[in-house]
Design a protein around this motif. Structure first.
Motif, PDB file in Angstrom:
ATOM      1  N   THR A  96       0.836  -1.213   0.000  1.00 15.11           N
ATOM      2  CA  THR A  96       0.000   0.000   0.000  1.00 15.11           C
ATOM      3  C   THR A  96       0.863   1.253   0.000  1.00 15.11           C
ATOM      4  O   THR A  96       0.616   2.203  -0.748  1.00 15.11           O
ATOM      5  CB  THR A  96      -0.919   0.001   1.239  1.00 15.11           C
TER       6      THR A  96
ATOM      7  N   THR B  84      -6.718   5.277   0.298  1.00 15.57           N
ATOM      8  CA  THR B  84      -7.831   4.349   0.063  1.00 15.57           C
ATOM      9  C   THR B  84      -7.643   3.568  -1.233  1.00 15.57           C
ATOM     10  O   THR B  84      -7.774   2.341  -1.276  1.00 15.57           O
ATOM     11  CB  THR B  84      -9.167   5.109   0.008  1.00 15.57           C
TER      12      THR B  84
ATOM     13  N   GLN C 257      -6.835  -0.413  -1.895  1.00 18.57           N
ATOM     14  CA  GLN C 257      -7.682  -1.245  -2.745  1.00 18.57           C
ATOM     15  C   GLN C 257      -6.858  -1.968  -3.812  1.00 18.57           C
ATOM     16  O   GLN C 257      -7.066  -3.155  -4.088  1.00 18.57           O
ATOM     17  CB  GLN C 257      -8.763  -0.383  -3.414  1.00 18.57           C
TER      18      GLN C 257
END
Length: 232
Positions: free
Chosen positions: A102, A113, A117
């Motif tokens: 991430t 976010t 994802q």
């Protein structure tokens, strides 16, 4: 008409074999020609020149192939060790690895976010492949391939070395030093053009680089050969 997203070719895809091929041909041409120019400056027999050229071609090609195989095999071993370590981390520290992925995507410009994802989606698809590509920097195209590199180096060395060897057989003995140097420089120009075209690089800088080093090598060995010839 439907167009594939891969319609545009990327020249960097050739890097894994282009480097080995260009290096091999360059080494074969310069080293063999330089050796023969140096030997020719000492005025040996034509048979000695031919045997010298063939020996240089054979030994050089085998040495280049073996050296490239060993070098790239070492790189492949390192890559394999990295993948093994990464697989261990994915098995035992999955949450931390997802966090690392991430953060990688965040540093590339995605908000938290969306980065999360993407990391989750790629982890579910193929976690090891995602980490190999985006954390370690390994892809199928960039992975070390020892056999490919070895064969490309050996064959390209022969392709480069064969020019001065043929020159020894067909060029007049009286002007062999200058004739060998001339055809070698022409060969270097051709090699510079080919390598630049294959790699999509500017042609002139490639030619200047390869001619400069080739000329220096031949000049140095010619001077040594002349000194040897005088002593003998």
């Amino acid at each position: 008409m439907h167009h594939s997203i891969h319609d545009e070719p990327h020249l960097s895809n050739r890097n894994h074999w282009l480097r080995a091929a260009v290096l091999g041909a360059n080494d074969g041409l310069i080293s063999t020609a330089s050796l023969l120019v140096g030997v020719a400056a000492a005025n040996p027999s034509s048979q000695t020149m031919l045997l010298t050229g063939l020996a240089a071609l054979t030994a050089g090609a085998l040495s280049m192939a073996a050296g490239e195989y060993i070098s790239v095999s070492s790189q492949a071993d390192t890559e394999k060790a990295d993948l093994t370590k990464e697989q261990y981390e994915l098995t035992h520290n999955a949450d931390r690895e997802l966090f690392e992925l991430t953060k990688i995507y965040e540093t590339r410009g995605l908000d938290h976010t969306l980065a999360h994802q993407v990391a989750v989606a790629l982890t579910e698809h193929d976690a090891l492949e995602a980490h190999a590509r985006d954390e370690i920097g390994l892809t199928d195209l960039s992975q070390a391939k020892p056999i490919h590199a070895s064969v490309a180096s050996g064959l390209s060395f022969i392709a480069g070395a064969i020019l001065p060897v043929i020159g020894v057989m067909v060029l007049p003995a009286q002007t062999l030093v200058w004739s060998l140097a001339s055809i070698t420089l022409l060969g270097l120009i051709l090699l510079g053009v080919i390598s630049a075209r294959l790699g999509g690089a500017p042609v002139i800088p490639a030619i200047v680089r390869i001619i400069s080093w080739g000329a220096i090598a031949m000049l140095a060995t010619s001077m040594i050969g002349r000194l040897f010839g005088v002593v003998v």
